[in-house]
Scaffold this active site. Structure first.
Site, mmCIF file in Angstrom:
data_model
loop_
_atom_site.group_PDB
_atom_site.id
_atom_site.type_symbol
_atom_site.label_atom_id
_atom_site.label_comp_id
_atom_site.label_asym_id
_atom_site.label_seq_id
_atom_site.Cartn_x
_atom_site.Cartn_y
_atom_site.Cartn_z
ATOM 1 C CE LYS A 191 -53.865 -4.008 4.187
ATOM 2 N NZ LYS A 191 -54.467 -5.283 3.782
ATOM 3 C CB SER A 193 -50.816 -10.122 5.712
ATOM 4 O OG SER A 193 -50.874 -11.084 4.682
ATOM 5 C CG ASP A 194 -53.211 -6.368 0.521
ATOM 6 O OD1 ASP A 194 -54.127 -5.827 1.183
ATOM 7 O OD2 ASP A 194 -53.260 -6.498 -0.712
ATOM 8 C CB THR A 195 -54.646 -11.809 0.019
ATOM 9 O OG1 THR A 195 -53.940 -12.313 1.163
ATOM 10 C CG2 THR A 195 -54.869 -12.942 -0.976
#
Length: 190
Positions: A52, A68-70
């Site tokens: 990203k 960011s990634d969750t």
């Protein structure tokens, strides 16, 4: 003036960054979010966060870009965003009365250097009845969230306790992100 860009369309990440009184732009692009199933959750979130950030950094090489990634991990299975209400119900049923882990990965790219890291937070859910799950799913809230819940909204009623960084569960480990921005040379306004 240094340019800071959040490579995310998540309103939750935007709100978290706004609490820091930083001036930033938002720019997100569609990136392939598929991943190698042999990767650990830590590797998955850092890789996706980096994709990203990289997509936006290519167009803005003089900026500081945060990606960011969750993901939620339960029973050794990564739970992303549910495809529909039935999948949301199934995910919440899986999480009911148990402990699960939330992993949030962050990638920060800057003109001189880059870094990536992750935070892991343990979350315990109350035992949920089918009626409670159905009511929560009907609210629509679970459909755009990893693991089918948002800890900062109605989903807060599902959570018994957490151990770790609350903000990482929301979508961005704020304190660690600020420290890494400073380490990379970003000048905070305070």
């Amino acid at each position: 003036m240094q340019n800071l860009i959040l490579a995310s369309s998540s309103p939750r990440r935007k709100e978290l960054l706004e609490t820091l009184r930083l001036s930033f732009a938002i720019s997100s692009s569609e990136v392939d979010e598929s991943f190698n199933p042999n990767l650990s959750p830590e590797e998955v979130v850092m890789e996706l966060a980096e994709r990203k950030a990289q997509a936006i950094f290519k167009e803005n090489p003089d900026a500081f870009v945060i990606g960011s990634d969750t993901v939620v991990v339960a029973d050794n299975r990564i739970l992303g965003k549910p495809a529909d209400e039935a999948e949301a119900f199934s995910m919440l049923k899986t999480l009911s009365g148990k402990q699960h882990d939330v992993f949030t990965g962050v990638s920060i790219m800057s003109p001189k250097s880059s870094t990536r890291f992750y935070e892991k937070t343990e979350v315990w859910f109350w035992e949920l009845t089918d009626e409670e799950i159905r009511a929560y799913v009907k609210s629509g809230e679970p459909l755009d969230k990893a693991g089918a819940y948002g800890i900062q909204q109605l989903g807060s009623m599902l959570v018994k306790k957490i151990h770790g960084d609350y903000f990482a569960v929301v979508g961005l480990p704020v304190a660690k992100t600020v420290r890494e921005l400073k380490r990379l040379g970003y000048e905070l306004p305070y």
